[in-house]
Design a protein around this motif. Sequence first.
Motif, PDB file in Angstrom:
ATOM      1  N   LEU A  14      90.424  52.025  82.447  1.00 19.91           N
ATOM      2  CA  LEU A  14      89.201  51.406  81.952  1.00 19.91           C
ATOM      3  C   LEU A  14      89.455  49.960  81.550  1.00 19.91           C
ATOM      4  CD1 LEU A  14      86.470  52.894  81.609  1.00 19.91           C
ATOM      5  CD2 LEU A  14      86.868  52.777  79.150  1.00 19.91           C
ATOM      6  N   SER A  15      90.567  49.725  80.847  1.00 21.65           N
ATOM      7  CA  SER A  15      90.834  48.379  80.349  1.00 21.65           C
ATOM      8  C   SER A  15      91.148  47.431  81.503  1.00 21.65           C
ATOM      9  CB  SER A  15      91.955  48.404  79.313  1.00 21.65           C
ATOM     10  OG  SER A  15      93.197  48.268  79.935  1.00 21.65           O
ATOM     11  N   ILE A  16      91.809  47.937  82.539  1.00 20.95           N
ATOM     12  CA  ILE A  16      92.097  47.075  83.695  1.00 20.95           C
ATOM     13  C   ILE A  16      90.804  46.693  84.409  1.00 20.95           C
ATOM     14  CG2 ILE A  16      93.043  47.115  86.041  1.00 20.95           C
ATOM     15  CD1 ILE A  16      95.511  48.300  85.051  1.00 20.95           C
ATOM     16  N   VAL A  17      89.949  47.686  84.612  1.00 19.58           N
ATOM     17  CA  VAL A  17      88.676  47.416  85.289  1.00 19.58           C
ATOM     18  C   VAL A  17      87.878  46.385  84.492  1.00 19.58           C
ATOM     19  CG1 VAL A  17      86.463  48.433  85.935  1.00 19.58           C
ATOM     20  CG2 VAL A  17      88.579  49.655  86.444  1.00 19.58           C
ATOM     21  N   LEU A  18      87.849  46.585  83.171  1.00 17.08           N
ATOM     22  CA  LEU A  18      87.111  45.673  82.297  1.00 17.08           C
ATOM     23  C   LEU A  18      87.677  44.254  82.402  1.00 17.08           C
ATOM     24  CD1 LEU A  18      84.799  46.114  80.196  1.00 17.08           C
ATOM     25  CD2 LEU A  18      86.570  45.912  78.448  1.00 17.08           C
ATOM     26  N   PHE A  19      89.013  44.173  82.399  1.00 18.06           N
ATOM     27  CA  PHE A  19      89.690  42.878  82.486  1.00 18.06           C
ATOM     28  C   PHE A  19      89.307  42.156  83.783  1.00 18.06           C
ATOM     29  CE2 PHE A  19      93.503  40.546  83.989  1.00 18.06           C
ATOM     30  CZ  PHE A  19      93.597  39.606  82.978  1.00 18.06           C
ATOM     31  N   LEU A  20      89.327  42.900  84.891  1.00 18.51           N
ATOM     32  CA  LEU A  20      89.017  42.300  86.189  1.00 18.51           C
ATOM     33  C   LEU A  20      87.555  41.848  86.234  1.00 18.51           C
ATOM     34  CD1 LEU A  20      90.944  44.679  88.627  1.00 18.51           C
ATOM     35  CD2 LEU A  20      91.543  42.350  87.942  1.00 18.51           C
ATOM     36  N   VAL A  21      86.666  42.673  85.656  1.00 17.81           N
ATOM     37  CA  VAL A  21      85.236  42.337  85.669  1.00 17.81           C
ATOM     38  C   VAL A  21      84.999  41.060  84.868  1.00 17.81           C
ATOM     39  CG1 VAL A  21      82.966  43.065  84.808  1.00 17.81           C
ATOM     40  CG2 VAL A  21      84.394  44.679  86.079  1.00 17.81           C
ATOM     41  N   VAL A  22      85.632  40.973  83.677  1.00 18.02           N
ATOM     42  CA  VAL A  22      85.442  39.787  82.841  1.00 18.02           C
ATOM     43  C   VAL A  22      85.986  38.544  83.553  1.00 18.02           C
ATOM     44  CG1 VAL A  22      86.171  38.664  80.693  1.00 18.02           C
ATOM     45  CG2 VAL A  22      85.423  41.042  80.662  1.00 18.02           C
ATOM     46  N   TRP A  23      87.164  38.699  84.153  1.00 17.84           N
ATOM     47  CA  TRP A  23      87.809  37.603  84.897  1.00 17.84           C
ATOM     48  C   TRP A  23      86.856  37.105  86.010  1.00 17.84           C
ATOM     49  CZ3 TRP A  23      93.216  38.366  87.688  1.00 17.84           C
ATOM     50  CH2 TRP A  23      93.577  37.165  88.319  1.00 17.84           C
ATOM     51  N   GLU A  24      86.367  38.043  86.796  1.00 17.44           N
ATOM     52  CA  GLU A  24      85.463  37.706  87.892  1.00 17.44           C
ATOM     53  C   GLU A  24      84.215  37.003  87.356  1.00 17.44           C
ATOM     54  OE1 GLU A  24      86.210  38.956  91.234  1.00 17.44           O
ATOM     55  OE2 GLU A  24      84.603  37.664  91.974  1.00 17.44           O
ATOM     56  N   ALA A  25      83.676  37.555  86.263  1.00 21.41           N
ATOM     57  CA  ALA A  25      82.441  37.014  85.690  1.00 21.41           C
ATOM     58  C   ALA A  25      82.667  35.593  85.187  1.00 21.41           C
ATOM     59  CB  ALA A  25      81.948  37.923  84.564  1.00 21.41           C
ATOM     60  N   VAL A  26      83.797  35.382  84.499  1.00 19.38           N
ATOM     61  CA  VAL A  26      84.086  34.045  83.962  1.00 19.38           C
ATOM     62  C   VAL A  26      84.153  33.028  85.102  1.00 19.38           C
ATOM     63  CG1 VAL A  26      85.918  32.654  82.902  1.00 19.38           C
ATOM     64  CG2 VAL A  26      85.212  34.791  81.846  1.00 19.38           C
ATOM     65  N   CYS A  27      84.861  33.395  86.185  1.00 17.03           N
ATOM     66  CA  CYS A  27      85.005  32.476  87.312  1.00 17.03           C
ATOM     67  C   CYS A  27      83.648  32.117  87.916  1.00 17.03           C
ATOM     68  CB  CYS A  27      85.886  33.092  88.394  1.00 17.03           C
ATOM     69  SG  CYS A  27      87.588  33.210  87.893  1.00 17.03           S
ATOM     70  N   ARG A  28      82.810  33.138  88.048  1.00 14.98           N
ATOM     71  CA  ARG A  28      81.527  32.903  88.716  1.00 14.98           C
ATOM     72  C   ARG A  28      80.541  32.195  87.801  1.00 14.98           C
ATOM     73  NH1 ARG A  28      80.701  35.816  93.669  1.00 14.98           N
ATOM     74  NH2 ARG A  28      82.662  36.848  94.150  1.00 14.98           N
ATOM     75  N   LEU A  29      80.445  32.633  86.558  1.00 14.80           N
ATOM     76  CA  LEU A  29      79.441  32.076  85.649  1.00 14.80           C
ATOM     77  C   LEU A  29      79.790  30.647  85.265  1.00 14.80           C
ATOM     78  CD1 LEU A  29      78.687  35.165  83.384  1.00 14.80           C
ATOM     79  CD2 LEU A  29      77.306  34.215  85.244  1.00 14.80           C
ATOM     80  N   LEU A  30      81.089  30.372  84.971  1.00 17.19           N
ATOM     81  CA  LEU A  30      81.480  29.021  84.561  1.00 17.19           C
ATOM     82  C   LEU A  30      81.788  28.133  85.764  1.00 17.19           C
ATOM     83  CD1 LEU A  30      83.783  29.867  81.514  1.00 17.19           C
ATOM     84  CD2 LEU A  30      81.327  29.345  81.539  1.00 17.19           C
ATOM     85  N   GLN A  31      81.681  28.705  86.935  1.00 18.01           N
ATOM     86  CA  GLN A  31      81.947  27.991  88.194  1.00 18.01           C
ATOM     87  C   GLN A  31      83.295  27.271  88.154  1.00 18.01           C
ATOM     88  OE1 GLN A  31      78.371  25.688  88.964  1.00 18.01           O
ATOM     89  NE2 GLN A  31      77.518  27.478  90.034  1.00 18.01           N
ATOM     90  N   MET A  32      84.313  28.077  87.804  1.00 19.63           N
ATOM     91  CA  MET A  32      85.687  27.575  87.772  1.00 19.63           C
ATOM     92  C   MET A  32      86.097  27.056  89.142  1.00 19.63           C
ATOM     93  SD  MET A  32      87.787  27.821  85.161  1.00 19.63           S
ATOM     94  CE  MET A  32      87.859  28.536  83.530  1.00 19.63           C
ATOM     95  N   PRO A  33      86.763  25.895  89.227  1.00 22.80           N
ATOM     96  CA  PRO A  33      87.295  25.479  90.525  1.00 22.80           C
ATOM     97  C   PRO A  33      88.320  26.502  91.005  1.00 22.80           C
ATOM     98  CG  PRO A  33      87.496  23.728  88.875  1.00 22.80           C
ATOM     99  CD  PRO A  33      87.062  24.940  88.158  1.00 22.80           C
ATOM    100  N   ALA A  34      88.237  26.935  92.252  1.00 26.35           N
ATOM    101  CA  ALA A  34      89.080  28.025  92.760  1.00 26.35           C
ATOM    102  C   ALA A  34      90.557  27.644  92.757  1.00 26.35           C
ATOM    103  CB  ALA A  34      88.652  28.422  94.166  1.00 26.35           C
ATOM    104  N   PHE A  35      90.894  26.331  92.767  1.00 25.16           N
ATOM    105  CA  PHE A  35      92.321  25.976  92.792  1.00 25.16           C
ATOM    106  C   PHE A  35      92.939  26.036  91.400  1.00 25.16           C
ATOM    107  CE2 PHE A  35      90.125  21.946  92.221  1.00 25.16           C
ATOM    108  CZ  PHE A  35      90.872  21.321  91.223  1.00 25.16           C
ATOM    109  N   ILE A  36      92.067  26.213  90.351  1.00 22.87           N
ATOM    110  CA  ILE A  36      92.618  26.397  89.002  1.00 22.87           C
ATOM    111  C   ILE A  36      92.669  27.874  88.650  1.00 22.87           C
ATOM    112  CG2 ILE A  36      92.188  26.029  86.541  1.00 22.87           C
ATOM    113  CD1 ILE A  36      91.288  23.238  87.242  1.00 22.87           C
TER     114      ILE A  36
END
Lengths: 262, 260
Positions: A14-36
Amino acid sequence: MTNGRRQNIVWFTLSIVLFLVVWEAVCRLLQMPAFILPPPSSVLAALWQQRELLFGLHLWVTLREVLLGLAVSILVALVLTFLMNFSRTVERLVYPYLVISQTIPIIALSPVFILWFGYDLSGKIAVTILFTFFPIVVSAFDGIRSADRQMVQLLKTMGANRWQVFVKLQVPSSLPQFFSGLKVAATYSVSGATIGEWLGASAGLGYFGRRASGNFQAPALFASVLLLSFLGIMLFWLAGLLEKRMTGRRRKRKINKGERFL
Amino acid sequence: MKLQFSQVSFSYGTQPVLQKLQLQVNSGEFVSLVGPSGIGKSTIFQLANGLLQPDEGTIELDGKPEQNRLGKLAYMPQKDLLLNWRTVVENAALPLEIQGLSRREAHKRVIEQLDRFGLADWADAYPEELSGGMRQRVSFLRAAITGCRVLLLDEPFSALDGITRVDMQEWLLSMWQTLGITIILITHDIDEAILLADRVLVLSEQPIRQVHEFNVALPRPRTVGNRHLPQFQQTSEQIWRVLREARQPATVRLQRGDNR
């Protein structure tokens, strides 16, 4: 499997899935540059795209360095432990260096080893040995010395010679410490091989990751980090498995006893 | 087997522990050693079993001076010192393995004895699964199975609770009678010393130059009930007197203020 253990696994997943979801969400919502910070989905995509290179070549190169380095470390460490136990002279000559070696920044020494052993396989193995040898030999020898002194005396009153004390008492009582050293060394070995590859290589996960970093290919870099972590976890798990095999008769019995009471 | 100390002197560095000590324990005898902590009772054991060698004098087994005594007398320490990775049978088989028997033969011999030592149901148990009394039984079996005719017991029951201790004292007496061995017992408990032994040796001075000897005139077989017999009380009183007198000069020194 006990109920508690099953629950642990559920929570961990559960914690791994949650971690991956948050990571994915942060990248998409904050529009992180993919090279960072690439989202996990693109890391997995990179892992898949480069699968032939990663799994077909680089993983095996690193794995070979790690296993050979670890094997030599264990072998030499055990021989040295044996010699230190049976010869006070060897102990006095060698042991202080083992203690001092713990405080040396090993990474700083790595280029020296590459200088001596070259840019091919032997250089990487040498750096891996540099990382793994000391934790193994120190834990093995401290384990041997940790044998209860009163127990040693009791064995002597039974007429035991030094060899019998070693085999019947010192070796078995050193196993817990030896294996905790081996577990540390198992994870260090991956670092050792990686650093060996950074210093000069044409294959291996460390080499792959550094090249990806130089080219700003963050997803590929993360993919190599993922594989290296996986390698470390596997080795740690193997060391634990070996420990259970060698000291596990007690545990097996305990579990049986537990079941009897259920 | 007879054990004899002839004119034995021993010191730790500059601290003399024994001075020309004479001591004899006869074959099949049960002897208790009593004395205050730190006086050197355990040193006497370590000299007897060969862990230490006397500075002067000789230690004789069956009348012959013996230099190498390791493995010739069985020793049971205060802590049970069982190996936690070995089962009851494996622990008790340890001295036999050291004597060079094969694992299988050693285990076979131990298993034959388990019933006699009240351990038949615990053959494959690990020490952590046993009570304190049971662990001491295993430790005693490990000492007895060596085949040595002299057993040195160093406060074997001091860590046990009162009820278990009484059980173990009676058990030890019956084991001694069936095995027909010589037992020397160190204890802090004067009642225990008298109840079990043929002779009580009291160590009261440091360094130890001589022992005060008390024959115990109680009939055998004995039980814990014998504590109330008048002979028992009398011997107990005599031993107390020796120990108290030995303490007196020290008290006087303290009052004068010239203690070191």
